[in-house]
Design a protein around this motif. Structure first.
Motif, PDB file in Angstrom:
ATOM      1  N   HIS A   8       0.847  -1.203   0.000  1.00 11.42           N
ATOM      2  CA  HIS A   8       0.000   0.000   0.000  1.00 11.42           C
ATOM      3  C   HIS A   8       0.874   1.243   0.000  1.00 11.42           C
ATOM      4  O   HIS A   8       1.531   1.557   0.998  1.00 11.42           O
ATOM      5  CB  HIS A   8      -0.924   0.009   1.222  1.00 11.42           C
ATOM      6  CG  HIS A   8      -1.916   1.132   1.203  1.00 11.42           C
ATOM      7  ND1 HIS A   8      -2.983   1.200   2.072  1.00 11.42           N
ATOM      8  CD2 HIS A   8      -2.025   2.241   0.421  1.00 11.42           C
ATOM      9  CE1 HIS A   8      -3.688   2.289   1.820  1.00 11.42           C
ATOM     10  NE2 HIS A   8      -3.125   2.945   0.833  1.00 11.42           N
ATOM     11  N   HIS A  67       1.476   5.264  -2.384  1.00 15.28           N
ATOM     12  CA  HIS A  67       1.107   6.191  -3.462  1.00 15.28           C
ATOM     13  C   HIS A  67       2.390   6.831  -3.966  1.00 15.28           C
ATOM     14  O   HIS A  67       3.008   7.619  -3.266  1.00 15.28           O
ATOM     15  CB  HIS A  67       0.127   7.244  -2.940  1.00 15.28           C
ATOM     16  CG  HIS A  67      -1.101   6.624  -2.347  1.00 15.28           C
ATOM     17  ND1 HIS A  67      -2.224   6.348  -3.098  1.00 15.28           N
ATOM     18  CD2 HIS A  67      -1.370   6.174  -1.093  1.00 15.28           C
ATOM     19  CE1 HIS A  67      -3.138   5.775  -2.325  1.00 15.28           C
ATOM     20  NE2 HIS A  67      -2.642   5.656  -1.104  1.00 15.28           N
ATOM     21  N   LYS A  72      -9.638  -0.776  -5.411  1.00 15.96           N
ATOM     22  CA  LYS A  72      -9.749   0.066  -4.212  1.00 15.96           C
ATOM     23  C   LYS A  72     -10.987   0.944  -4.292  1.00 15.96           C
ATOM     24  O   LYS A  72     -11.272   1.540  -5.330  1.00 15.96           O
ATOM     25  CB  LYS A  72      -8.497   0.962  -4.134  1.00 15.96           C
ATOM     26  CG  LYS A  72      -8.529   2.065  -3.083  1.00 15.96           C
ATOM     27  CD  LYS A  72      -8.024   1.583  -1.741  1.00 15.96           C
ATOM     28  CE  LYS A  72      -8.053   2.677  -0.688  1.00 15.96           C
ATOM     29  NZ  LYS A  72      -7.048   3.716  -0.868  1.00 15.96           N
ATOM     30  N   HIS A  89      -5.161   0.369   5.990  1.00 16.54           N
ATOM     31  CA  HIS A  89      -4.783   1.286   7.088  1.00 16.54           C
ATOM     32  C   HIS A  89      -5.748   1.342   8.287  1.00 16.54           C
ATOM     33  O   HIS A  89      -6.294   2.395   8.598  1.00 16.54           O
ATOM     34  CB  HIS A  89      -4.492   2.693   6.565  1.00 16.54           C
ATOM     35  CG  HIS A  89      -5.538   3.343   5.698  1.00 16.54           C
ATOM     36  ND1 HIS A  89      -6.865   3.385   6.038  1.00 16.54           N
ATOM     37  CD2 HIS A  89      -5.437   3.996   4.513  1.00 16.54           C
ATOM     38  CE1 HIS A  89      -7.520   4.045   5.106  1.00 16.54           C
ATOM     39  NE2 HIS A  89      -6.690   4.413   4.169  1.00 16.54           N
ATOM     40  N   GLU A 124       1.644   2.920   3.352  1.00 19.51           N
ATOM     41  CA  GLU A 124       0.695   3.984   3.005  1.00 19.51           C
ATOM     42  C   GLU A 124       1.451   5.272   2.676  1.00 19.51           C
ATOM     43  O   GLU A 124       0.962   6.380   2.935  1.00 19.51           O
ATOM     44  CB  GLU A 124      -0.293   4.248   4.150  1.00 19.51           C
ATOM     45  CG  GLU A 124      -1.742   4.146   3.750  1.00 19.51           C
ATOM     46  CD  GLU A 124      -2.332   5.449   3.215  1.00 19.51           C
ATOM     47  OE1 GLU A 124      -2.493   6.382   4.002  1.00 19.51           O
ATOM     48  OE2 GLU A 124      -2.646   5.517   2.031  1.00 19.51           O
TER      49      GLU A 124
HETATM   50 ZN   LIG Z   1      -3.750   4.827   0.468  1.00 15.01          ZN
END
Ligand SMILES: [Zn+2]
Length: 445
Positions: A62, A64, A148, A232, A306
């Motif tokens: 996970h 970005h 997602k 998360h 995350e």
């Molecule tokens: Zn995320």
């Protein structure tokens, strides 16, 4: 002759920690064990790993890392996979940020862009799904199994959309990942807040928003017969809520948490302000303790970074107006060092539990085990050597280009020393030695 030998490491596996060596050939692990050094002593390159811990390269599912329409120019898949590599992460599964990946075309375009920039092997997740009428099977055929969606803004999907998506993805053999906070509770909480100081941010995202959403998504998944991954989880109570479905559900339910929910509580916001703005919000110290318990006892299945990259200057504004900057923290480069320092060295985790949380379990979840996430013979030679050293965390010592870390000033006791991916040394002491385009797309049908 063998390409490379890692000599005399303390090798972590699913069953324990043993002294031994690892022989590498053609990008794969040829042999591993106590007698390997004598047999492969003539290797072209020998790395003396005496006293160091050897783990499989971290598999972070996970993060970005790439969104040219959102991130500043120097933040892209190249700089962010470099930051990952520096921190011992050798495989990433990346998620959409602001630009949706909800068609086979969009998926292909992102896959090709990322392949040119990747320092490490990568997979992709589709999303953010706000409407259910997408070509689920067509997207999966491009090489993903994960979709997602959100129960909260800015990508809020209706209940019916989420159920329909789960129905389609479940039928196609995939998995739905959900951001769990109930928007109605967030709206109500936010409406009574007039201030813009950092301390009110936690009040705008109450614990109950997470608990309600995890609970509802558990029933949605059961009803739609679709495997569910809760991203998360920010609280011990949230882990307990999700755990109920793991023991009774007719479909697999996996729970993820992130380093910042273990490292910080709402009480740290006085000092760090906007540099701890994250969604879901940070919770009380009691919830942090309960979350560590859930990580230790297996209620939480895996830890993912995350990682969300922003520049320091963009964050600073949040001291005056906390509603302005994007939420999310850079964390991919510091995750392993944090989990060893605050987890293993503080007796909250064993080495084998750490191995499970960031190597083997996420690799299984991503459908790439045992090629990734293990040090078995025949696996990709993705290996991280960790040095047990005392130091003070500073953004200046990180490869991450945004110029800050929420962990600034913390005293840690583990440093990522050498990172090997597909048999190549790609980073030492947070200096990256590989080039963009080295990593390859991992199809995960
Ligand atoms: Zn995320």
């Amino acid at each position: 002759m063998t390409d490379r030998l890692i000599e005399d490491a303390r090798i972590v596996s699913a069953t324990g920690v043993r002294e031994g060596s690892i022989a590498i050939d053609d990008g794969q692990i040829r042999a591993v064990g106590p007698d390997v050094a004598s047999e492969y002593g003539d290797a072209t390159d020998v790395i003396d790993a005496a006293g160091k811990i050897a783990l499989p390269g971290v598999v972070d599912i996970h993060n970005h890392l790439h969104d040219p329409d959102l991130f500043p120019t120097d933040i892209d898949f190249a700089s962010q996979t470099a930051s990952a590599a520096a921190g011992g992460v050798t495989t990433v599964v990346e998620l959409p940020t602001q630009s949706p990946i909800t068609s086979p075309d969009a998926f292909r375009k992102k896959r090709d862009e990322c392949a040119e920039l990747a320092h490490i092997d990568f997979g992709l997740v589709a999303g953010n799904v706000e409407e259910a009428d997408i070509d689920v099977e067509g997207i999966m055929a491009e090489g993903t199994r994960d979709f997602k969606t959100f129960t909260a803004e800015p990508y809020l999907a209706s209940d019916e959309t989420i159920v329909s998506l789960m129905d389609a993805v479940g039928n196609a053999g995939g998995k739905v990942r959900v951001h769990c906070e109930t928007q109605g509770i967030l709206d109500h909480a936010r409406a009574s807040i007039d201030e813009g100081t950092p301390d009110v941010y936690m009040e705008s995202r109450p614990l109950e928003a997470e608990l309600d959403a995890i609970n509802r998504m558990g029933w949605f998944a059961e009803y739609a017969e679709c495997p569910l991954h809760v991203v998360h989880v920010s609280s011990g109570s949230g882990a307990r809520e999700g755990g109920r479905f793991k023991s009774r559900s007719n479909v697999p339910v996996t729970l993820e948490t992130c380093p910042h929910y273990l490292a910080f509580s709402a009480e740290d916001v006085d000092e760090k302000g906007p540099f701890l703005k994250v969604n879901p919000s940070l919770k009380s110290p009691e919830e942090v303790d309960r979350l560590w318990d859930a990580v230790r006892d297996g209620t939480i299945d895996l830890v993912a970074s995350e990682h969300f990259p922003t520049n320091r200057e963009d964050r600073e504004h949040g001291w005056e107006n906390i509603w302005e900057p994007y939420a999310g923290l850079p964390s991919i480069e510091t995750m392993l060092e944090f989990l060893v320092s605050a987890g293993v060295h503080e007796d909250r985790l064993s080495w084998t539990r750490l191995h499970e949380l960031v190597c083997s379990r996420p690799a299984r979840e991503a459908g790439i085990y045992p090629r990734k996430g293990s040090l078995q013979e025949g696996a990709d030679a993705d290996i991280v050597l960790v040095r047990e050293d005392q130091y003070t965390v500073s953004a200046d010592d990180l490869q991450y280009v945004g110029g800050w870390t929420p962990y600034e000033g913390r005293e840690w006791s583990a440093r990522v020393d050498t990172v090997i991916a597909n048999g190549d040394v790609i980073a030492s002491d947070h200096e990256v030695r590989s080039s963009p385009g080295r990593g390859e797309f991992l199809s995960r049908p």
